[in-house]
Design an enzyme around this catalytic site. Structure first.
Site, PDB file in Angstrom:
ATOM      1  N   SER A   1       0.876  -1.091  -0.001  1.00 51.44           N
ATOM      2  CA  SER A   1      -0.057   0.024  -0.003  1.00 51.44           C
ATOM      3  C   SER A   1       0.913   1.438  -0.242  1.00 51.44           C
ATOM      4  O   SER A   1       2.001   1.413   0.645  1.00 51.44           O
ATOM      5  CB  SER A   1      -1.079   0.027   1.381  1.00 51.44           C
ATOM      6  N   LYS A   2       0.314   2.192  -0.576  1.00 45.39           N
ATOM      7  CA  LYS A   2       1.094   3.426  -0.834  1.00 45.39           C
ATOM      8  C   LYS A   2       0.981   4.075   0.567  1.00 45.39           C
ATOM      9  O   LYS A   2       2.268   4.726   1.104  1.00 45.39           O
ATOM     10  CB  LYS A   2       0.240   4.460  -1.867  1.00 45.39           C
TER      11      LYS A   2
END
Ligand code: GLU
Length: 477
Positions: A247-248
């Site tokens: 995930s960013k």
């Protein structure tokens, strides 16, 4: 003909899992002589990020995933950007209302909130389904706010066969009458994906497992319109570790971040292909052309894949090892610039030294740091017990090394240095270590004594040897 699509939302970031989905959709289409389509799913205007479509197109291009139809390319089924298809969705939504598969809903936010149970769960109670067509017309004409909801049967279940996960069945009682058209007239994903996949002739829908259990809902729409359902392949997520998706938000890198970190696009694509798929024989280094031949649904895995940067690094190193010095020098140029060596040193020589020694381009500046950090290096580096070198010995042999470098044309430095070893009656290691450290100021260098001197060139080599000698003299050695 096989038609697959990649349908990202323009959020400004194409994560590894997204690119993996795009890659599989591309490979499956190409393996079967089909077409790969890009569709931009931008109906959620709040999430829209300026420039995000360019990031998607550029990333696909850089990864080699050329799309046959899509924004900027065109095609027979456009437009390929959902926000430009608003009227199409509205038309089909009205048709669905006619067919009984959907209905107008005028419920207020307050009323909807009142449907929330003690666990915070909310299921719409079909309140507006009972409105007569006349009443609906009157309320629409009166300018009331409306949405269109899917009419899910109250009893029964729906099944389909996912080509990876097998039969999936969902009970209607577990489904909500989701909104298909929002109050701003835009469709939700739940509606637009079906309309577009049908109108664009997509017959293999390849996407993440987050849609596995909502697909029966989409199938009800296909059925209500009398359309043929597509084949489905839902892919497990790409994980950072056993429990977290990449995930960013947690700083996991995107494809572009990894390129900027010095990874090669072909190694990235190869590695991403292996995140959930493997060929029959257990191979790891597979070129893009081979992937198009080898890809098959049988090789897909149902288990989530873990993104392993160490393995990516290893694979990247394998690609680097196969590069010619010319290719390496050309592709590593931005990193040569970063290291401050561009134009100052023979780039092919640099490339030859670095090819066997780096796994990514990002290691280049560090490997070449000695070129700039020579001044004032710690003289004690010249002392190496294993080689039996001492500062007085260095001081003693440096004049001979300076003489050698001054007279040499640098065509066979190694040979000349070994001759000197004989003449001085010393050990190879003693002379070579002294020479290498005296010209580089570093204990670890990407190459041996003569290679380092060749890289520096005659002038710098002589100047550095002199500099080291005078420092020893000043230190009173
Ligand atoms: N826009 C959806 C997403 O980004 C695409 C899902 C699909 O491929 O149908 O998750």
């Amino acid at each position: 003909m096989v038609r697959t699509r990649f349908a990202p939302s323009p959020t400004g970031y194409l994560h590894i899992g997204g690119l993996r989905t795009a890659l599989y959709a591309y490979l499956f289409a190409k393996k079967n002589g089909g077409k790969f389509i890009l569709r931009i799913e931008d109906t959620d205007l709040e999430r829209y990020v300026e420039g995000a479509v360019e990031i998607i197109c550029d990333t696909l291009k850089s990864a080699g995933l050329t799309y046959d139809e899509g924004p900027g390319v065109g095609g027979d089924y456009g437009p390929y950007v959902q926000s430009q298809r608003k009227e199409i969705y509205l038309r089909y939504a009205r048709e669905l209302v006619e067919k009984g598969g959907a209905y107008y809903c005028f419920c207020t936010k307050e009323r909807l909130e009142s449907l929330t149970d003690e666990n915070g769960q909310r299921k719409y109670d079909k309140h507006c389904l009972s409105l007569s067509p006349e009443e609906v017309r009157a309320r629409l004409d009166g300018g009331e706010k409306w949405v269109i909801r899917q009419n899910i049967p109250e009893k029964g279940a729906s099944s389909y066969v996912d080509l990876l996960f097998g039969e999936i069945t969902v009970d209607f009682k577990d489904l909500d009458d989701n909104i298909l058209i929002k109050s701003d007239g835009m469709p939700t994903y739940n509606f637009a994906n079906v309309i577009d996949d049908h109108l664009m002739g997509i017959n293999y829908v390849i996407r993440g497992t987050e849609y596995l259990s909502s697909t029966p809902k989409y199938n009800l729409l296909y059925d209500a319109f009398g359309w043929e359902r597509p084949n489905y392949i839902h892919l497990p997520p790409v994980m950072r570790d056993a429990t977290h998706k990449l995930s960013k938000r947690f700083g996991d890198p995107s494809y572009n971040d990894l390129l900027a970190e010095g990874f090669l696009s072909e190694a990235l694509v190869n590695y991403i292909a292996l995140l959930g798929w493997s060929p029959k024989e257990n191979r790891e280094k597979i070129s893009f052309e081979e992937l198009k031949e080898l890809f098959s649904l049988e090789g897909l895995s149902k288990s989530p894949a873990i993104f392993d940067k160490a393995k990516l690094r290893w694979l990247n190193g394998e690609y680097i090892k196969e590069m010619s010095p010319e290719t390496f020098a050309e592709r590593a140029r931005p990193w040569f610039e970063k290291a401050g060596v561009a134009g100052k040193y023979d780039e092919l020589l640099l490339a030859k030294l670095l090819i066997p020694r780096v796994e990514t381009f990002a290691e280049i500046p560090e490997k070449l740091a000695f070129l700039d950090e020579f001044e004032g290096f710690d003289l004690n580096l010249l002392v190496k017990d294993k080689m039996k070198t001492t500062l007085p010995l260095c001081r003693q042999i440096l004049p001979a090394l300076i003489d050698l470098a001054e007279k040499s044309d640098f065509s066979d430095l190694h040979g000349e240095l070994t001759d000197l070893v004989q003449k001085l009656g010393l050990k190879n290691g003693q002379v070579l270590w002294t020479f290498r450290v005296a010209v580089t100021g570093a204990a670890n260098t990407p190459g041996g004594a003569s290679e380092m001197a060749e890289l520096l060139g005659k002038e710098r080599t002589v100047a550095r040897l002199r500099n080291t000698l005078s420092r020893l003299e000043e230190a009173g050695v």
